[in-house]
Design a protein around this motif. Structure first.
Motif, mmCIF file in Angstrom:
data_model
loop_
_atom_site.group_PDB
_atom_site.id
_atom_site.type_symbol
_atom_site.label_atom_id
_atom_site.label_comp_id
_atom_site.label_asym_id
_atom_site.label_seq_id
_atom_site.Cartn_x
_atom_site.Cartn_y
_atom_site.Cartn_z
ATOM 1 N N ILE A 172 9.838 7.050 5.557
ATOM 2 C CA ILE A 172 10.001 7.870 6.768
ATOM 3 C C ILE A 172 10.911 7.164 7.758
ATOM 4 N N GLU A 173 10.715 5.867 7.924
ATOM 5 C CA GLU A 173 11.538 5.063 8.835
ATOM 6 C C GLU A 173 13.004 5.072 8.396
ATOM 7 N N LEU A 174 13.259 4.845 7.102
ATOM 8 C CA LEU A 174 14.638 4.792 6.592
ATOM 9 C C LEU A 174 15.339 6.142 6.657
ATOM 10 N N LEU A 175 14.560 7.214 6.570
ATOM 11 C CA LEU A 175 15.140 8.555 6.668
ATOM 12 C C LEU A 175 15.287 9.018 8.120
ATOM 13 N N ASN A 176 14.856 8.174 9.055
ATOM 14 C CA ASN A 176 14.929 8.499 10.489
ATOM 15 C C ASN A 176 14.212 9.806 10.817
ATOM 16 N N ILE A 177 13.061 10.010 10.203
ATOM 17 C CA ILE A 177 12.261 11.204 10.466
ATOM 18 C C ILE A 177 11.295 10.888 11.608
ATOM 19 N N ASP A 178 11.271 11.770 12.600
ATOM 20 C CA ASP A 178 10.384 11.585 13.743
ATOM 21 C C ASP A 178 8.986 12.041 13.334
ATOM 22 N N CYS A 179 8.223 11.092 12.817
ATOM 23 C CA CYS A 179 6.924 11.420 12.251
ATOM 24 C C CYS A 179 6.029 10.186 12.333
ATOM 25 N N ILE A 180 4.780 10.408 12.636
ATOM 26 C CA ILE A 180 3.818 9.305 12.643
ATOM 27 C C ILE A 180 3.062 9.332 11.327
ATOM 28 N N VAL A 181 3.129 8.237 10.596
ATOM 29 C CA VAL A 181 2.417 8.115 9.335
ATOM 30 C C VAL A 181 1.107 7.395 9.615
ATOM 31 N N LYS A 182 0.013 8.027 9.231
ATOM 32 C CA LYS A 182 -1.304 7.438 9.457
ATOM 33 C C LYS A 182 -1.954 7.091 8.118
ATOM 34 N N PRO A 183 -2.661 5.977 8.070
ATOM 35 C CA PRO A 183 -3.378 5.647 6.832
ATOM 36 C C PRO A 183 -4.491 6.661 6.571
ATOM 37 N N ALA A 184 -4.736 6.923 5.304
ATOM 38 C CA ALA A 184 -5.789 7.863 4.922
ATOM 39 C C ALA A 184 -6.667 7.222 3.856
ATOM 40 N N GLY A 185 -7.923 7.521 3.893
ATOM 41 C CA GLY A 185 -8.848 6.994 2.900
ATOM 42 C C GLY A 185 -8.607 7.595 1.525
ATOM 43 N N GLU A 186 -9.127 6.933 0.532
ATOM 44 C CA GLU A 186 -8.951 7.373 -0.855
ATOM 45 C C GLU A 186 -9.478 8.784 -1.101
ATOM 46 N N LYS A 187 -10.517 9.166 -0.399
ATOM 47 C CA LYS A 187 -11.155 10.462 -0.628
ATOM 48 C C LYS A 187 -10.320 11.631 -0.110
ATOM 49 N N LYS A 188 -9.277 11.348 0.667
ATOM 50 C CA LYS A 188 -8.399 12.402 1.200
ATOM 51 C C LYS A 188 -7.526 13.029 0.112
ATOM 52 N N SER B 184 0.838 -1.204 0.000
ATOM 53 C CA SER B 184 0.000 0.000 0.000
ATOM 54 C C SER B 184 0.873 1.253 0.000
ATOM 55 N N ARG B 185 0.281 2.356 -0.385
ATOM 56 C CA ARG B 185 1.008 3.629 -0.318
ATOM 57 C C ARG B 185 1.393 3.927 1.130
ATOM 58 N N TYR B 186 0.528 3.579 2.053
ATOM 59 C CA TYR B 186 0.813 3.763 3.476
ATOM 60 C C TYR B 186 2.081 3.001 3.871
ATOM 61 N N THR B 187 2.181 1.727 3.505
ATOM 62 C CA THR B 187 3.350 0.905 3.835
ATOM 63 C C THR B 187 4.613 1.494 3.215
ATOM 64 N N TYR B 188 4.496 1.918 1.964
ATOM 65 C CA TYR B 188 5.625 2.479 1.224
ATOM 66 C C TYR B 188 6.129 3.779 1.864
ATOM 67 N N VAL B 189 5.208 4.687 2.139
ATOM 68 C CA VAL B 189 5.586 5.974 2.741
ATOM 69 C C VAL B 189 6.125 5.768 4.154
ATOM 70 N N LYS B 190 5.487 4.890 4.918
ATOM 71 C CA LYS B 190 5.950 4.605 6.276
ATOM 72 C C LYS B 190 7.392 4.096 6.270
#
Length: 85
Positions: free
Chosen positions: A23-39, A14-20
């Motif tokens: 962010i993890e590999l770049l060591n960015i302190d950020c919480i990635v949340k899944p978003a619905g298609e309509k977002k 998923s795009r969520y898994t990919y983006v997460k």
């Protein structure tokens, strides 16, 4: 002969898994949340995942592509190296 597109080995990413993972590999302190298609408004329809299949390479038993996690890790490593000089 044209242009050929080959992809790394992945299934239903998923795009969520990919983006997460980015962010993890770049060591960015950020919480990635899944978003619905309509977002996200899209001009054209897109698939629900970021993965594809090297169908012909698989048939020919020539698919030597790495797992997407490995390749993304290598790419992010190179980006960080180039950004840090």
């Amino acid at each position: 002969y044209g242009t050929f597109n080959c992809v790394d080995k992945a299934e239903n990413i998923s795009r969520y898994t990919y983006v997460k993972k980015i962010i993890e590999l770049l060591n960015i302190d950020c919480i990635v949340k899944p978003a619905g298609e309509k977002k996200f408004k899209r001009l054209a329809p897109v698939s629900k995942n970021e993965s594809a299949n090297n169908y012909k390479l698989n048939l020919l038993e020539l698919n030597i592509m790495e797992d997407w996690n490995v390749s993304l890790g290598k790419y992010i490593h190179l980006l960080k190296k180039n950004l840090n000089g």
